[in-house]
Design an enzyme around this catalytic site. Sequence first.
Site, PDB file in Angstrom:
ATOM      1  N   GLN A 149      75.179 -11.109  14.861  1.00 19.29           N
ATOM      2  CA  GLN A 149      76.064 -11.090  13.694  1.00 19.29           C
ATOM      3  C   GLN A 149      75.851  -9.815  12.875  1.00 19.29           C
ATOM      4  O   GLN A 149      76.790  -9.238  12.347  1.00 19.29           O
ATOM      5  CB  GLN A 149      75.812 -12.326  12.822  1.00 19.29           C
ATOM      6  CG  GLN A 149      76.806 -12.488  11.661  1.00 19.29           C
ATOM      7  CD  GLN A 149      78.227 -12.761  12.128  1.00 19.29           C
ATOM      8  OE1 GLN A 149      78.439 -13.368  13.170  1.00 19.29           O
ATOM      9  NE2 GLN A 149      79.207 -12.293  11.366  1.00 19.29           N
TER      10      GLN A 149
ATOM     11  N   GLU B  27      91.936 -18.706   9.246  1.00 19.33           N
ATOM     12  CA  GLU B  27      91.563 -18.343  10.623  1.00 19.33           C
ATOM     13  C   GLU B  27      92.010 -19.455  11.562  1.00 19.33           C
ATOM     14  O   GLU B  27      91.260 -20.404  11.795  1.00 19.33           O
ATOM     15  CB  GLU B  27      90.043 -18.139  10.740  1.00 19.33           C
ATOM     16  CG  GLU B  27      89.533 -16.894  10.055  1.00 19.33           C
ATOM     17  CD  GLU B  27      88.099 -16.524  10.459  1.00 19.33           C
ATOM     18  OE1 GLU B  27      87.487 -17.244  11.278  1.00 19.33           O
ATOM     19  OE2 GLU B  27      87.604 -15.505   9.952  1.00 19.33           O
TER      20      GLU B  27
ATOM     21  N   ASP C  66      85.325 -19.889  18.191  1.00 16.61           N
ATOM     22  CA  ASP C  66      86.650 -19.299  18.101  1.00 16.61           C
ATOM     23  C   ASP C  66      87.329 -19.539  19.431  1.00 16.61           C
ATOM     24  O   ASP C  66      86.675 -19.470  20.472  1.00 16.61           O
ATOM     25  CB  ASP C  66      86.553 -17.779  17.858  1.00 16.61           C
ATOM     26  CG  ASP C  66      85.816 -17.446  16.579  1.00 16.61           C
ATOM     27  OD1 ASP C  66      85.833 -18.278  15.660  1.00 16.61           O
ATOM     28  OD2 ASP C  66      85.209 -16.356  16.518  1.00 16.61           O
TER      29      ASP C  66
ATOM     30  N   HIS D 147      78.682 -19.302  12.730  1.00 12.53           N
ATOM     31  CA  HIS D 147      78.451 -19.225  14.176  1.00 12.53           C
ATOM     32  C   HIS D 147      76.961 -19.363  14.510  1.00 12.53           C
ATOM     33  O   HIS D 147      76.614 -19.773  15.602  1.00 12.53           O
ATOM     34  CB  HIS D 147      79.011 -17.920  14.752  1.00 12.53           C
ATOM     35  CG  HIS D 147      80.505 -17.948  14.926  1.00 12.53           C
ATOM     36  ND1 HIS D 147      81.103 -18.474  16.043  1.00 12.53           N
ATOM     37  CD2 HIS D 147      81.512 -17.530  14.123  1.00 12.53           C
ATOM     38  CE1 HIS D 147      82.429 -18.371  15.927  1.00 12.53           C
ATOM     39  NE2 HIS D 147      82.702 -17.800  14.762  1.00 12.53           N
TER      40      HIS D 147
HETATM   41 ZN   LIG Z   1      84.692 -17.668  14.050  1.00 11.81          ZN
END
Ligand SMILES: [Zn+2]
Length: 272
Positions: A160, A241, A195, A188
């Site tokens: 990340q 998102e 995703d 995450h």
């Molecule tokens: Zn994501």
Amino acid sequence: MNKNILIIIFIIFITITSIILLLIIPKKYTNKKINNNFYNIKNYKEKNLSRYENYSKHNLNLSKAEIINRVNLNLDYKFYTHTKKANNLNTEKILVNKYYYLEKNYIPNNLEMINDGYQKGRLTLVHEARIAFESLASDAYNKKHLYIRAISAYRSYDYQKKLYNNYVKNDSKENADTYSARPGFSEHQTGLSLDVDNIYTDYNNFEKTKEYKWMIKNCYKYGFILRFPKSKEYITGYQFEPWHYRYVGKNIATYINKHKITLEEYIQKLEN
Ligand SMILES: [Zn+2]
């Protein structure tokens, strides 16, 4: 005679006790209850009183109930300020956002590789989330001939960090913060988020696909929620998102889906 003495002693005792009690009860406490406008409103928390008062001064358009809700969600604090370590590690109730972070060395228990047929690369999720996602993707394909594929799942702190720093380098910190989490603040890293795409369409356009419509209607049945919905940006800290889902288990997902709330609001409700 004896009776009279007893009565006098009793009256003296009551008088002295009353005077002591009046002196002991802090003035501040009684004043707060009487003078504060928020005391009788649902979800009021004594410890947040000064924050309610302060936030209401700057948000005159909001009702008192809304002031309380927002302050309880920490929205009076700027994102990435007043941050705390996340609670409920390794559970479905873990909340990681711009106020609650995971430490660099946090790696969730029971990470497992997602079945090759439902993912791109070598992605892992926590056991329960992995089972649930495979079942979701397999039902979508078998029942409706839809392709739902994981394109990102568990991400380590270091991964990340690279991702975020790259965005900052190529864009700006201000912009990167609206779509990418800072290291430690990414959901995450919990191993419960992923995703998705439908193989054929870029994930940025996932909203336009049949797969998205199916996900919105059905993902809660498998224990997933759309984590960053439209018009909730001010709570989640992220733009809408359509591709990002979070595993919370069937019970919590069903509740969140029914009440159209965010995970932040759900967790806040539990604490009230
Ligand atoms: Zn994501």
